[in-house]
Motif scaffolding. Structure first.
Motif, mmCIF file in Angstrom:
data_model
loop_
_atom_site.group_PDB
_atom_site.id
_atom_site.type_symbol
_atom_site.label_atom_id
_atom_site.label_comp_id
_atom_site.label_asym_id
_atom_site.label_seq_id
_atom_site.Cartn_x
_atom_site.Cartn_y
_atom_site.Cartn_z
ATOM 1 N N ILE A 119 11.142 40.903 34.729
ATOM 2 C CA ILE A 119 11.649 41.788 35.644
ATOM 3 C C ILE A 119 11.326 43.233 34.931
ATOM 4 N N ASP A 122 11.726 30.465 43.472
ATOM 5 C CA ASP A 122 10.429 30.534 42.419
ATOM 6 C C ASP A 122 11.027 31.962 41.717
ATOM 7 N N PRO A 123 12.029 32.118 40.967
ATOM 8 C CA PRO A 123 12.204 33.391 40.398
ATOM 9 C C PRO A 123 11.143 33.996 39.358
ATOM 10 N N LEU A 133 16.838 38.225 42.654
ATOM 11 C CA LEU A 133 15.581 37.729 41.994
ATOM 12 C C LEU A 133 15.755 36.340 41.413
ATOM 13 N N LEU A 134 16.908 36.286 40.755
ATOM 14 C CA LEU A 134 17.197 34.848 39.889
ATOM 15 C C LEU A 134 17.485 33.720 40.845
ATOM 16 N N ASP A 135 18.084 33.968 41.944
ATOM 17 C CA ASP A 135 18.512 33.123 42.962
ATOM 18 C C ASP A 135 17.005 32.762 43.941
ATOM 19 N N GLY A 194 9.477 40.530 38.750
ATOM 20 C CA GLY A 194 10.274 41.166 39.727
ATOM 21 C C GLY A 194 10.235 42.538 39.428
ATOM 22 N N THR A 202 19.206 41.995 40.385
ATOM 23 C CA THR A 202 18.722 40.918 39.268
ATOM 24 C C THR A 202 19.213 39.673 39.860
ATOM 25 N N LEU A 203 20.321 39.413 40.363
ATOM 26 C CA LEU A 203 20.954 38.245 40.773
ATOM 27 C C LEU A 203 20.261 37.747 42.026
ATOM 28 N N HIS A 215 2.918 36.443 32.376
ATOM 29 C CA HIS A 215 3.839 36.516 33.564
ATOM 30 C C HIS A 215 3.031 36.930 34.823
ATOM 31 N N THR A 249 9.436 35.390 36.047
ATOM 32 C CA THR A 249 9.256 35.045 34.787
ATOM 33 C C THR A 249 9.928 36.393 33.993
#
Length: 169
Positions: free
Chosen positions: A161, A156-157, A151-153, A99, A148-149, A95, A159
């Motif tokens: 957290i 380039d999120p 980061l996922l949005d 995040g 978390t949302l 990784h 891989t």
């Protein structure tokens, strides 16, 4: 682990959760049923709880918290090193974009963990991607959810957290 060691020594564990609004009472620990008190810290630990436990004349150990001015056996974890090693573990697993979900900055333990994460991410000269540390937006039962949302949005999120605490995770 605490319970396993207590059982090996012939003791049993009784757990009591104290909320920040609860007042400590010496009868929590007197009456002959307790052989000692283990107080697991957290940032909101009221020093009165430790003082009252000490008044019960039982062995007292405080873990994951330090209270200046109170003479009590204390176990403080190396939050910086733990977070540093965890982040390096994730990096070794491949990784690169990790995040980080932070908690309230008023808790020194969480700030130490953030420091370990930052040090490990910067090791090797790679620039720190500040988008991997979203601002805190979630509180209460939803700690970490909004972050978390975010980061996922990202375009380039990450891989992986790293959550600073169980509650945040």
């Amino acid at each position: 682990s605490i319970e396993a060691e207590a059982r090996r020594a012939g003791f049993r564990i009784v757990v009591e959760f104290a909320d920040t609004g609860d007042e400590p009472r010496i009868d929590h620990w007197t009456g002959g049923w307790a052989s000692g008190v283990l107080i697991l810290g957290g940032g909101d630990l009221n020093p009165d709880w430790v003082g009252t436990a000490l008044e019960a004349k039982l062995p007292v150990v405080v873990a994951d918290h330090f209270i200046p001015g109170i003479d009590v056996a204390t176990v403080v974890f190396d939050n910086f090193a733990g977070a540093y090693e965890m982040t390096n573990y994730l990096k070794a697993a491949g990784h690169e974009r990790i995040g980080f979900l932070r908690g309230p900055s008023k808790y020194w333990t969480l700030e130490e963990r953030r420091g370990g994460y930052l040090a490990a991410m910067q090791r090797g000269g790679s620039p720190l991607a500040l988008d991997l540390i979203p601002p805190r937006v979630s509180h209460g039962d939803e700690k970490g959810f909004g972050e978390t949302l975010a980061l996922l949005d990202l375009p380039d999120p990450p891989t992986a957290i790293f959550a600073v605490s169980d509650q945040t995770a």
